[in-house]
Design a protein around this motif. Structure first.
Motif, PDB file in Angstrom:
ATOM      1  N   SER A  16       0.826  -1.209   0.000  1.00  0.00           N
ATOM      2  CA  SER A  16       0.000   0.000   0.000  1.00  0.00           C
ATOM      3  C   SER A  16       0.861   1.260   0.000  1.00  0.00           C
ATOM      4  O   SER A  16       2.020   1.239   0.392  1.00  0.00           O
ATOM      5  N   HIS A  17       0.247   2.355  -0.452  1.00  0.00           N
ATOM      6  CA  HIS A  17       0.957   3.628  -0.514  1.00  0.00           C
ATOM      7  C   HIS A  17      -0.055   4.773  -0.564  1.00  0.00           C
ATOM      8  O   HIS A  17      -1.237   4.559  -0.853  1.00  0.00           O
ATOM      9  N   VAL A  18       0.434   5.963  -0.302  1.00  0.00           N
ATOM     10  CA  VAL A  18      -0.363   7.176  -0.476  1.00  0.00           C
ATOM     11  C   VAL A  18      -0.216   7.562  -1.945  1.00  0.00           C
ATOM     12  O   VAL A  18       0.905   7.721  -2.429  1.00  0.00           O
ATOM     13  N   PRO A  19      -1.328   7.691  -2.674  1.00  0.00           N
ATOM     14  CA  PRO A  19      -1.225   8.053  -4.098  1.00  0.00           C
ATOM     15  C   PRO A  19      -0.490   9.382  -4.289  1.00  0.00           C
ATOM     16  O   PRO A  19      -0.609  10.283  -3.467  1.00  0.00           O
ATOM     17  N   ARG A  20       0.225   9.482  -5.378  1.00  0.00           N
ATOM     18  CA  ARG A  20       0.937  10.727  -5.695  1.00  0.00           C
ATOM     19  C   ARG A  20      -0.006  11.670  -6.434  1.00  0.00           C
ATOM     20  O   ARG A  20       0.212  12.010  -7.590  1.00  0.00           O
ATOM     21  N   LYS A  21      -1.055  12.044  -5.743  1.00  0.00           N
ATOM     22  CA  LYS A  21      -2.033  12.970  -6.295  1.00  0.00           C
ATOM     23  C   LYS A  21      -2.188  14.128  -5.334  1.00  0.00           C
ATOM     24  O   LYS A  21      -2.123  13.957  -4.112  1.00  0.00           O
ATOM     25  N   GLU A  22      -2.396  15.303  -5.890  1.00  0.00           N
ATOM     26  CA  GLU A  22      -2.621  16.491  -5.082  1.00  0.00           C
ATOM     27  C   GLU A  22      -3.804  16.249  -4.147  1.00  0.00           C
ATOM     28  O   GLU A  22      -4.865  15.817  -4.583  1.00  0.00           O
ATOM     29  N   GLY A  23      -3.620  16.485  -2.863  1.00  0.00           N
ATOM     30  CA  GLY A  23      -4.702  16.358  -1.903  1.00  0.00           C
ATOM     31  C   GLY A  23      -4.849  14.998  -1.257  1.00  0.00           C
ATOM     32  O   GLY A  23      -5.720  14.796  -0.421  1.00  0.00           O
ATOM     33  N   ALA A  24      -4.005  14.012  -1.619  1.00  0.00           N
ATOM     34  CA  ALA A  24      -4.067  12.696  -0.984  1.00  0.00           C
ATOM     35  C   ALA A  24      -3.466  12.725   0.419  1.00  0.00           C
ATOM     36  O   ALA A  24      -3.753  11.859   1.237  1.00  0.00           O
ATOM     37  N   LYS A  25      -2.650  13.725   0.692  1.00  0.00           N
ATOM     38  CA  LYS A  25      -2.038  13.922   2.006  1.00  0.00           C
ATOM     39  C   LYS A  25      -2.268  15.376   2.399  1.00  0.00           C
ATOM     40  O   LYS A  25      -1.932  16.283   1.638  1.00  0.00           O
ATOM     41  N   VAL A  26      -2.862  15.578   3.570  1.00  0.00           N
ATOM     42  CA  VAL A  26      -3.172  16.920   4.047  1.00  0.00           C
ATOM     43  C   VAL A  26      -2.528  17.105   5.414  1.00  0.00           C
ATOM     44  O   VAL A  26      -2.796  16.336   6.343  1.00  0.00           O
ATOM     45  N   THR A  27      -1.676  18.117   5.532  1.00  0.00           N
ATOM     46  CA  THR A  27      -1.030  18.422   6.805  1.00  0.00           C
ATOM     47  C   THR A  27      -1.753  19.602   7.445  1.00  0.00           C
ATOM     48  O   THR A  27      -1.949  20.635   6.809  1.00  0.00           O
ATOM     49  N   THR A  28      -2.172  19.424   8.697  1.00  0.00           N
ATOM     50  CA  THR A  28      -2.868  20.476   9.440  1.00  0.00           C
ATOM     51  C   THR A  28      -2.072  20.792  10.699  1.00  0.00           C
ATOM     52  O   THR A  28      -1.076  20.121  10.992  1.00  0.00           O
ATOM     53  N   ASP A  29      -2.543  21.765  11.468  1.00  0.00           N
ATOM     54  CA  ASP A  29      -1.855  22.074  12.729  1.00  0.00           C
ATOM     55  C   ASP A  29      -2.167  21.053  13.816  1.00  0.00           C
ATOM     56  O   ASP A  29      -1.615  21.115  14.903  1.00  0.00           O
ATOM     57  N   ARG A  30      -3.022  20.065  13.532  1.00  0.00           N
ATOM     58  CA  ARG A  30      -3.330  19.004  14.499  1.00  0.00           C
ATOM     59  C   ARG A  30      -2.820  17.642  14.069  1.00  0.00           C
ATOM     60  O   ARG A  30      -2.929  16.679  14.821  1.00  0.00           O
ATOM     61  N   GLY A  31      -2.304  17.533  12.847  1.00  0.00           N
ATOM     62  CA  GLY A  31      -1.797  16.244  12.402  1.00  0.00           C
ATOM     63  C   GLY A  31      -1.817  16.105  10.897  1.00  0.00           C
ATOM     64  O   GLY A  31      -2.074  17.058  10.168  1.00  0.00           O
ATOM     65  N   VAL A  32      -1.559  14.880  10.436  1.00  0.00           N
ATOM     66  CA  VAL A  32      -1.480  14.580   9.007  1.00  0.00           C
ATOM     67  C   VAL A  32      -2.558  13.562   8.655  1.00  0.00           C
ATOM     68  O   VAL A  32      -2.665  12.506   9.279  1.00  0.00           O
ATOM     69  N   LEU A  33      -3.339  13.892   7.632  1.00  0.00           N
ATOM     70  CA  LEU A  33      -4.435  13.063   7.147  1.00  0.00           C
ATOM     71  C   LEU A  33      -4.037  12.500   5.787  1.00  0.00           C
ATOM     72  O   LEU A  33      -3.539  13.238   4.934  1.00  0.00           O
TER      73      LEU A  33
ATOM     74  N   THR B  54     -19.424  12.020  24.200  1.00  0.00           N
ATOM     75  CA  THR B  54     -20.736  11.576  24.662  1.00  0.00           C
ATOM     76  C   THR B  54     -21.786  12.660  24.530  1.00  0.00           C
ATOM     77  O   THR B  54     -22.959  12.373  24.596  1.00  0.00           O
ATOM     78  N   ALA B  55     -21.383  13.895  24.414  1.00  0.00           N
ATOM     79  CA  ALA B  55     -22.334  14.988  24.242  1.00  0.00           C
ATOM     80  C   ALA B  55     -21.707  16.022  23.320  1.00  0.00           C
ATOM     81  O   ALA B  55     -20.495  16.190  23.294  1.00  0.00           O
ATOM     82  N   GLY B  56     -22.532  16.693  22.578  1.00  0.00           N
ATOM     83  CA  GLY B  56     -22.014  17.723  21.681  1.00  0.00           C
ATOM     84  C   GLY B  56     -22.001  17.267  20.247  1.00  0.00           C
ATOM     85  O   GLY B  56     -22.422  16.174  19.909  1.00  0.00           O
ATOM     86  N   ASN B  57     -21.504  18.124  19.411  1.00  0.00           N
ATOM     87  CA  ASN B  57     -21.477  17.870  17.978  1.00  0.00           C
ATOM     88  C   ASN B  57     -20.043  17.736  17.500  1.00  0.00           C
ATOM     89  O   ASN B  57     -19.122  18.269  18.087  1.00  0.00           O
ATOM     90  N   TRP B  58     -19.903  17.052  16.397  1.00  0.00           N
ATOM     91  CA  TRP B  58     -18.606  16.950  15.743  1.00  0.00           C
ATOM     92  C   TRP B  58     -18.510  18.030  14.671  1.00  0.00           C
ATOM     93  O   TRP B  58     -19.478  18.321  13.983  1.00  0.00           O
ATOM     94  N   ILE B  59     -17.323  18.583  14.548  1.00  0.00           N
ATOM     95  CA  ILE B  59     -17.053  19.597  13.531  1.00  0.00           C
ATOM     96  C   ILE B  59     -16.045  19.023  12.552  1.00  0.00           C
ATOM     97  O   ILE B  59     -15.017  18.470  12.953  1.00  0.00           O
ATOM     98  N   ARG B  60     -16.329  19.160  11.262  1.00  0.00           N
ATOM     99  CA  ARG B  60     -15.409  18.708  10.227  1.00  0.00           C
ATOM    100  C   ARG B  60     -14.173  19.580  10.294  1.00  0.00           C
ATOM    101  O   ARG B  60     -14.232  20.777  10.123  1.00  0.00           O
ATOM    102  N   TYR B  61     -13.022  18.974  10.575  1.00  0.00           N
ATOM    103  CA  TYR B  61     -11.798  19.750  10.737  1.00  0.00           C
ATOM    104  C   TYR B  61     -10.993  19.816   9.436  1.00  0.00           C
ATOM    105  O   TYR B  61     -10.515  20.870   9.047  1.00  0.00           O
ATOM    106  N   ALA B  62     -10.821  18.669   8.778  1.00  0.00           N
ATOM    107  CA  ALA B  62     -10.052  18.642   7.528  1.00  0.00           C
ATOM    108  C   ALA B  62     -10.432  17.420   6.721  1.00  0.00           C
ATOM    109  O   ALA B  62     -10.832  16.390   7.280  1.00  0.00           O
ATOM    110  N   CYS B  63     -10.272  17.522   5.409  1.00  0.00           N
ATOM    111  CA  CYS B  63     -10.523  16.397   4.500  1.00  0.00           C
ATOM    112  C   CYS B  63      -9.445  16.376   3.420  1.00  0.00           C
ATOM    113  O   CYS B  63      -8.917  17.419   3.047  1.00  0.00           O
ATOM    114  N   THR B  64      -9.193  15.188   2.910  1.00  0.00           N
ATOM    115  CA  THR B  64      -8.371  15.086   1.715  1.00  0.00           C
ATOM    116  C   THR B  64      -9.234  15.482   0.533  1.00  0.00           C
ATOM    117  O   THR B  64     -10.444  15.695   0.677  1.00  0.00           O
TER     118      THR B  64
END
Length: 173
Positions: free
Chosen positions: A54-71, A160-170
């Motif tokens: 397996s590998h991360v495809p060499r396509k723009e946006g397949a790897k996203v680096t944020t201030d909280r981690g790498v997706l 257990t309570a509250g909502n989830w917020i979309r933080y980042a996506c590829t």
């Protein structure tokens, strides 16, 4: 565990002067993957052998680096599957999901594993993974969510309570 018990039995039989051999257990890596096609959906790549090569495809946006981690989106050519992973760089609660676009008679699909609280001691080296989607032609996207408004119960595996917020996506890959 089964393999070590069988090995112990062979050692005992050999010590007693008897001939024995280990049984040929099915291995995902030696004999091929443990799933094919759409039966790979919602399974883990690491338990099916689909992560071999397996590998991360060499396509723009397949790897996203944020201030909280790498997706990342991963492609497993052995099973024609995709899955996602998030490597957090700061403590917090995270939920990682993967989406597969509609293809043929199969609707848009999503899969999320339970959220996980990551502590400072877990970083670096902790990876949150999604399950797989069979996607030889369909595109996939991986997202990480963080808790929004509401109370997060300390020490729990999930919010257990509250909502989830979309933080980042590829990108759709």
């Amino acid at each position: 565990m089964k393999r070590s018990l069988a090995h112990a039995a062979v050692v005992l039989l050999t010590a007693a002067g008897l001939n024995a051999s280990l049984p040929a257990f099915a291995s995902a890596t030696a004999s091929g993957p443990r799933c094919q096609g759409y039966e790979c959906d919602a399974k883990l790549a690491s338990t099916t052998g689909c992560n071999d090569g397996s590998h991360v495809p060499r396509k723009e946006g397949a790897k996203v680096t944020t201030d909280r981690g790498v997706l990342r989106v991963f492609w497993g050519p052995r099973c024609s599957t995709n899955w996602g992973a998030f490597d957090p760089t700061v403590p917090g609660h995270y939920k990682v999901s993967i989406y597969r676009e509609e293809v043929g008679d199969r609707p848009l699909m999503s899969s999320a594993r339970p959220s996980r609280r990551i502590y400072a001691d877990d970083i670096p080296g902790f990876r949150l993974r999604t399950t797989m989607f069979y996607a030889p032609e369909a595109q996939v996207m991986v997202c990480v969510d963080v808790p929004g408004e509401g109370r997060v119960e300390a020490g729990s595996w999930g919010v257990t309570a509250g909502n989830w917020i979309r933080y980042a996506c590829t990108e759709w890959i």
